[in-house]
Design a protein around this motif. Structure first.
Motif, mmCIF file in Angstrom:
data_model
loop_
_atom_site.group_PDB
_atom_site.id
_atom_site.type_symbol
_atom_site.label_atom_id
_atom_site.label_comp_id
_atom_site.label_asym_id
_atom_site.label_seq_id
_atom_site.Cartn_x
_atom_site.Cartn_y
_atom_site.Cartn_z
ATOM 1 N N UNK A 86 7.365 -0.015 3.939
ATOM 2 C CA UNK A 86 6.255 -0.032 4.877
ATOM 3 C C UNK A 86 5.326 -1.208 4.638
ATOM 4 N N UNK A 87 4.061 -1.021 4.969
ATOM 5 C CA UNK A 87 3.077 -2.095 4.833
ATOM 6 C C UNK A 87 2.364 -2.088 3.484
ATOM 7 N N UNK A 88 2.847 -1.315 2.517
ATOM 8 C CA UNK A 88 2.151 -1.193 1.233
ATOM 9 C C UNK A 88 1.968 -2.550 0.552
ATOM 10 N N UNK A 91 -0.471 -4.785 2.511
ATOM 11 C CA UNK A 91 -1.849 -4.315 2.337
ATOM 12 C C UNK A 91 -2.372 -4.657 0.950
ATOM 13 N N UNK A 92 -1.531 -4.531 -0.065
ATOM 14 C CA UNK A 92 -1.958 -4.880 -1.431
ATOM 15 C C UNK A 92 -2.345 -6.351 -1.518
ATOM 16 N N UNK A 93 -1.566 -7.218 -0.879
ATOM 17 C CA UNK A 93 -1.892 -8.657 -0.883
ATOM 18 C C UNK A 93 -3.223 -8.912 -0.187
ATOM 19 N N UNK A 94 -3.432 -8.251 0.930
ATOM 20 C CA UNK A 94 -4.677 -8.413 1.680
ATOM 21 C C UNK A 94 -5.863 -7.926 0.855
ATOM 22 N N UNK A 95 -5.704 -6.767 0.220
ATOM 23 C CA UNK A 95 -6.793 -6.237 -0.610
ATOM 24 C C UNK A 95 -7.091 -7.163 -1.780
ATOM 25 N N UNK A 167 0.166 3.530 2.539
ATOM 26 C CA UNK A 167 0.299 2.072 2.606
ATOM 27 C C UNK A 167 -0.990 1.360 2.213
ATOM 28 N N UNK A 168 -2.126 2.058 2.285
ATOM 29 C CA UNK A 168 -3.406 1.426 2.004
ATOM 30 C C UNK A 168 -4.096 0.888 3.240
ATOM 31 N N UNK A 169 -3.846 1.502 4.391
ATOM 32 C CA UNK A 169 -4.449 1.054 5.650
ATOM 33 C C UNK A 169 -5.929 1.432 5.686
ATOM 34 N N UNK A 170 -6.767 0.494 6.132
ATOM 35 C CA UNK A 170 -8.213 0.708 6.211
ATOM 36 C C UNK A 170 -8.718 0.904 7.639
#
Length: 207
Positions: A86-88, A91-95, A167-170
């Motif tokens: 998924x987008x995990x 999302x980690x890179x973005x965070x 996934x860590x979606x905000x």
């Protein structure tokens, strides 16, 4: 203060790739974060492997989905999503850049999941139980509406937002939701977000 940031749709329509997204996220970090722009969003049809050119309302298919009928990123466009991740990772890179990560979804449940009658994760119901086949989007044929008056409908929305939370979606932009105003589905989405275990900004869109 309302959410401020960058959304892939305006520049890329349905076709954005992971590389294009990260190039723009890097620009937001370097040029705009200091001014309060802290959100980057992967918009329309990220589960479609065939979206290759800028086409704002391009409809392709079939869409990538997991065993529970929930849409997942197309790995040919988002390599870090391969093997069901998924987008995990994205999302980690973005965070890690000090930014927040958002996605776009369509109101409802995928028609292909209803046709296959996939099980709903952590539920005794299946996709066909959750669908309202009398409700559909006038410009995108991917989805049926969800019958949010039923437990099956709420279970489906709960299942997709558990996935997004993992996934860590905000931030989640839910399309085809506010014009007409789908009050019961809006309430079901908000409940699902609140139950997901992760704070999320809920953005509605009329399409």
């Amino acid at each position: 203060t309302p959410p401020t940031g960058w959304n892939s749709y305006t520049a890329f329509g349905s076709s954005v790739t992971e590389e294009e997204f990260m190039t723009n996220a890097t620009y937001v970090k370097e040029k705009l974060l200091a001014h309060g722009y802290n959100l980057v969003v992967v918009d329309f049809r990220w589960s479609d492997a065939t979206a290759a050119n800028y086409n704002p309302n391009g409809i392709g298919g079939p869409l990538h989905a997991d065993e529970f009928g929930r849409l997942i990123p197309a790995p040919n466009r988002f390599p870090s999503a391969a093997d069901g991740k998924g987008f995990k990772a994205l999302a980690d890179r973005v965070h890690g850049m000090g930014l927040k990560f958002g996605i776009h979804v369509m109101r409802g449940i995928p028609r292909q999941s209803v046709a296959a009658n996939t099980p709903i994760e952590k539920s005794t119901f299946r996709a066909a139980d959750a669908a309202n086949t009398n409700s559909s989007c006038g410009w995108c044929e991917d989805m049926w509406g969800v019958d949010s008056s039923t437990q099956a409908g709420q279970d489906y929305y709960d299942s997709i937002f558990r996935l997004y939370a993992s996934w860590g979606v905000d931030f989640v932009k839910v399309d085809d939701l506010s014009s007409p105003y789908h009050e019961k589905e809006i309430e079901a989405v908000r409940r699902a977000m609140d139950r997901s275990g992760r704070p999320m900004i809920f953005s509605t869109s009329p399409g």
